[in-house]
Scaffold this motif. Structure first.
Motif, PDB file in Angstrom:
ATOM      1  N   GLY A 294       0.813  -1.224   0.000  1.00 39.68           N
ATOM      2  CA  GLY A 294       0.000   0.000   0.000  1.00 39.68           C
ATOM      3  C   GLY A 294       0.840   1.264   0.000  1.00 39.68           C
ATOM      4  N   GLN A 295       1.943   1.246  -0.758  1.00 36.67           N
ATOM      5  CA  GLN A 295       2.854   2.392  -0.708  1.00 36.67           C
ATOM      6  C   GLN A 295       2.470   3.518  -1.672  1.00 36.67           C
ATOM      7  N   ASN A 296       2.216   4.681  -1.106  1.00 37.31           N
ATOM      8  CA  ASN A 296       2.024   5.927  -1.850  1.00 37.31           C
ATOM      9  C   ASN A 296       2.754   6.983  -1.034  1.00 37.31           C
ATOM     10  N   PHE A 297       3.795   7.574  -1.593  1.00 35.97           N
ATOM     11  CA  PHE A 297       4.581   8.510  -0.793  1.00 35.97           C
ATOM     12  C   PHE A 297       4.054   9.930  -0.948  1.00 35.97           C
ATOM     13  N   LEU A 298       3.935  10.619   0.174  1.00 29.72           N
ATOM     14  CA  LEU A 298       3.434  12.000   0.162  1.00 29.72           C
ATOM     15  C   LEU A 298       4.483  12.924  -0.439  1.00 29.72           C
ATOM     16  N   VAL A 299       4.067  13.720  -1.407  1.00 30.31           N
ATOM     17  CA  VAL A 299       5.021  14.674  -2.006  1.00 30.31           C
ATOM     18  C   VAL A 299       4.440  16.087  -1.917  1.00 30.31           C
ATOM     19  N   ASP A 300       4.045  16.476  -0.718  1.00 32.59           N
ATOM     20  CA  ASP A 300       3.535  17.823  -0.495  1.00 32.59           C
ATOM     21  C   ASP A 300       3.919  18.254   0.925  1.00 32.59           C
ATOM     22  N   PRO A 301       4.992  19.019   1.054  1.00 32.56           N
ATOM     23  CA  PRO A 301       5.489  19.385   2.388  1.00 32.56           C
ATOM     24  C   PRO A 301       4.527  20.263   3.179  1.00 32.56           C
TER      25      PRO A 301
ATOM     26  N   SER B 211     -14.784  11.159  19.145  1.00 33.13           N
ATOM     27  CA  SER B 211     -15.348  12.246  18.347  1.00 33.13           C
ATOM     28  C   SER B 211     -14.508  12.236  17.077  1.00 33.13           C
ATOM     29  N   ILE B 212     -15.177  12.152  15.929  1.00 32.65           N
ATOM     30  CA  ILE B 212     -14.428  12.001  14.671  1.00 32.65           C
ATOM     31  C   ILE B 212     -14.637  13.243  13.804  1.00 32.65           C
ATOM     32  N   ARG B 213     -13.530  13.814  13.363  1.00 32.91           N
ATOM     33  CA  ARG B 213     -13.607  14.998  12.488  1.00 32.91           C
ATOM     34  C   ARG B 213     -12.821  14.744  11.208  1.00 32.91           C
ATOM     35  N   LYS B 214     -13.350  15.285  10.106  1.00 31.17           N
ATOM     36  CA  LYS B 214     -12.560  15.285   8.867  1.00 31.17           C
ATOM     37  C   LYS B 214     -11.792  16.597   8.871  1.00 31.17           C
ATOM     38  N   LEU B 215     -10.468  16.536   8.832  1.00 34.80           N
ATOM     39  CA  LEU B 215      -9.694  17.797   8.888  1.00 34.80           C
ATOM     40  C   LEU B 215      -9.605  18.454   7.509  1.00 34.80           C
ATOM     41  N   PHE B 216      -9.105  17.720   6.514  1.00 38.20           N
ATOM     42  CA  PHE B 216      -9.102  18.247   5.146  1.00 38.20           C
ATOM     43  C   PHE B 216      -8.845  17.132   4.136  1.00 38.20           C
ATOM     44  N   ASN B 217      -9.175  17.431   2.879  1.00 42.48           N
ATOM     45  CA  ASN B 217      -8.976  16.443   1.812  1.00 42.48           C
ATOM     46  C   ASN B 217      -7.565  16.558   1.254  1.00 42.48           C
ATOM     47  N   VAL B 218      -7.066  15.437   0.752  1.00 46.17           N
ATOM     48  CA  VAL B 218      -5.746  15.444   0.116  1.00 46.17           C
ATOM     49  C   VAL B 218      -5.914  14.890  -1.301  1.00 46.17           C
ATOM     50  N   PRO B 219      -5.637  15.711  -2.314  1.00 48.85           N
ATOM     51  CA  PRO B 219      -5.836  15.238  -3.692  1.00 48.85           C
ATOM     52  C   PRO B 219      -4.794  14.197  -4.090  1.00 48.85           C
ATOM     53  N   GLY B 220      -5.157  13.360  -5.052  1.00 49.69           N
ATOM     54  CA  GLY B 220      -4.270  12.301  -5.532  1.00 49.69           C
ATOM     55  C   GLY B 220      -2.903  12.817  -5.980  1.00 49.69           C
ATOM     56  N   ARG B 221      -2.845  14.046  -6.487  1.00 45.87           N
ATOM     57  CA  ARG B 221      -1.572  14.565  -7.008  1.00 45.87           C
ATOM     58  C   ARG B 221      -0.542  14.832  -5.907  1.00 45.87           C
ATOM     59  N   SER B 222      -0.969  14.748  -4.630  1.00 46.69           N
ATOM     60  CA  SER B 222      -0.023  14.977  -3.528  1.00 46.69           C
ATOM     61  C   SER B 222       0.790  13.729  -3.202  1.00 46.69           C
ATOM     62  N   PHE B 223       0.630  12.668  -4.017  1.00 47.37           N
ATOM     63  CA  PHE B 223       1.340  11.414  -3.750  1.00 47.37           C
ATOM     64  C   PHE B 223       2.171  10.982  -4.955  1.00 47.37           C
ATOM     65  N   ASN B 224       3.196  10.217  -4.673  1.00 50.86           N
ATOM     66  CA  ASN B 224       3.964   9.540  -5.716  1.00 50.86           C
ATOM     67  C   ASN B 224       3.989   8.058  -5.374  1.00 50.86           C
ATOM     68  N   PRO B 225       3.397   7.181  -6.175  1.00 50.75           N
ATOM     69  CA  PRO B 225       2.560   7.470  -7.342  1.00 50.75           C
ATOM     70  C   PRO B 225       1.181   7.996  -6.914  1.00 50.75           C
ATOM     71  N   SER B 226       0.495   8.675  -7.849  1.00 55.40           N
ATOM     72  CA  SER B 226      -0.832   9.213  -7.535  1.00 55.40           C
ATOM     73  C   SER B 226      -1.851   8.087  -7.498  1.00 55.40           C
ATOM     74  N   PRO B 227      -2.584   7.941  -6.386  1.00 57.32           N
ATOM     75  CA  PRO B 227      -3.629   6.908  -6.358  1.00 57.32           C
ATOM     76  C   PRO B 227      -4.846   7.378  -7.158  1.00 57.32           C
ATOM     77  N   ALA B 228      -5.695   6.441  -7.531  1.00 61.71           N
ATOM     78  CA  ALA B 228      -6.867   6.786  -8.342  1.00 61.71           C
ATOM     79  C   ALA B 228      -7.898   7.562  -7.520  1.00 61.71           C
ATOM     80  N   VAL B 229      -7.857   7.381  -6.194  1.00 61.46           N
ATOM     81  CA  VAL B 229      -8.881   8.017  -5.359  1.00 61.46           C
ATOM     82  C   VAL B 229      -8.263   9.084  -4.449  1.00 61.46           C
ATOM     83  N   ASP B 230      -9.109  10.041  -4.047  1.00 64.41           N
ATOM     84  CA  ASP B 230      -8.649  11.087  -3.138  1.00 64.41           C
ATOM     85  C   ASP B 230      -8.601  10.554  -1.707  1.00 64.41           C
ATOM     86  N   SER B 231      -7.879  11.278  -0.872  1.00 63.21           N
ATOM     87  CA  SER B 231      -7.767  10.874   0.532  1.00 63.21           C
ATOM     88  C   SER B 231      -8.282  11.991   1.429  1.00 63.21           C
TER      89      SER B 231
END
Ligand code: SAM
Length: 280
Positions: free
Chosen positions: A27-34, A180-200
């Motif tokens: 399940g490797q997708n590396f984050l490429v957004d500092p 208590s569960i909160r959604k903090l923010f969305n992370v688009p696929g382009r923020s990963f290497n490789p880009s997954p098909a779905v957003d996070s």
């Protein structure tokens, strides 16, 4: 000055230097957004100590090392260990453990870290193929007040869903019973290497003060799963199947004040807790 690991250029360089390719099986997708790694670490309540599952090449680990007194990261892929030794060499507050997180002694580690540093948070970009088992493993430890994790958007929607919605499921009830569960923010696929098909999405769990033993919690989860077993069936029908006793099921529902014709997806967490209490 060395660039942050999470910059696209440095990640590409690291992957090339070590001849690495992201392994799907882990399940490797590396984050490429500092900006994202920094924001997640800043919001993670990890000042004292933090446990990370799956450091990869160290993108989020580096941000956590900057925000926390101590980082413990569990990595299952042995090929990444020499890489992490190198990329995280500027930080003396990071401990990398080559181990499957699902097999670690989490309670002992949390005890050790909390004694040394104060509280222990969890923060991770989770491997998608074991997101739920990893979270449920963490849920068993009541001493972790904050869990901040990146998960696939669909999983985030299910955990955060409210009664009545199509996403509302046993997973929503179980998560919301303890946190208590909160959604903090969305992370688009382009923020990963490789880009997954779905957003996070970044989900944050804040532990509630649930005064129940793990055994009682397990029983509540079992009941919840039984109530949601067949979504089209009424709560009465699912409960009857679970208890094997129609009369008993009717009296449980009556005692809990729940109309027998309702469906599980219309019931709040509190309603299900009432059913559980009535069963006792
Ligand atoms: N944290 C890095 C990042 O954000 O760039 C990598 C995240 S990647 C989605 C998931 C990481 O979890 C990978 O490094 C993978 O090898 C690791 N992993 C997968 N299964 C694991 C397990 N059972 N225990 C520990 N780590 C695991």
């Amino acid at each position: 000055m060395t660039r942050l690991i999470a910059t696209p250029g440095r990640t590409k360089e690291i992957l090339e230097t070590y001849g690495l390719r992201a392994k799907k099986g882990f399940g490797q997708n590396f984050l490429v957004d500092p900006v994202i790694t920094d924001r997640v670490a800043e919001l993670a309540h990890c000042e004292d100590s933090v446990i990370e599952i799956g450091p990869g090449i160290g993108s989020l680990t580096e941000a956590l090392a900057m925000h926390s007194r101590h980082v413990t990261s569990y990595e299952v892929d042995s090929d990444l260990i020499p890489v992490l030794k190198d990329t995280l060499s500027p930080y003396d507050n990071v401990e990398i453990l080559l181990q499957d997180f699902l097999e670690c002694d989490l309670d002992a580690k949390v005890k050790e870290l909390s004694k040394k540093y104060g509280s222990t948070a969890v923060c991770a970009n989770l491997p998608y193929y074991i997101t739920t088992p990893v979270l449920f493993r963490i849920f068993e430890n009541a001493s972790i007040p904050w869990i901040t994790v990146m998960v696939q958007k669909e999983v985030g929607d299910r955990f955060a869903a409210k009664p009545g919605g199509s996403e509302y499921s046993a997973l929503s009830v179980e998560g919301q019973y303890l946190y208590s569960i909160r959604k903090l923010f969305n992370v688009p696929g382009r923020s990963f290497n490789p880009s997954p098909a779905v957003d996070s999405v970044i989900l944050q769990f804040e532990r509630k003060d649930v005064q129940k033993s793990n055994e009682e919690i397990k029983q509540f989860f079992e009941l919840t799963r039984a109530c949601f077993k067949q979504r089209r069936k009424t709560i009465y029908n699912n409960l009857r199947e679970y208890t094997g006793d129609g009369q008993k099921s009717l009296s449980i529902l009556e005692q809990a004040g729940i109309p027998q014709g309702k469906r599980a997806q219309e019931l709040s967490v509190e309603d299900l807790v009432k059913i559980h209490e009535a069963m006792k």
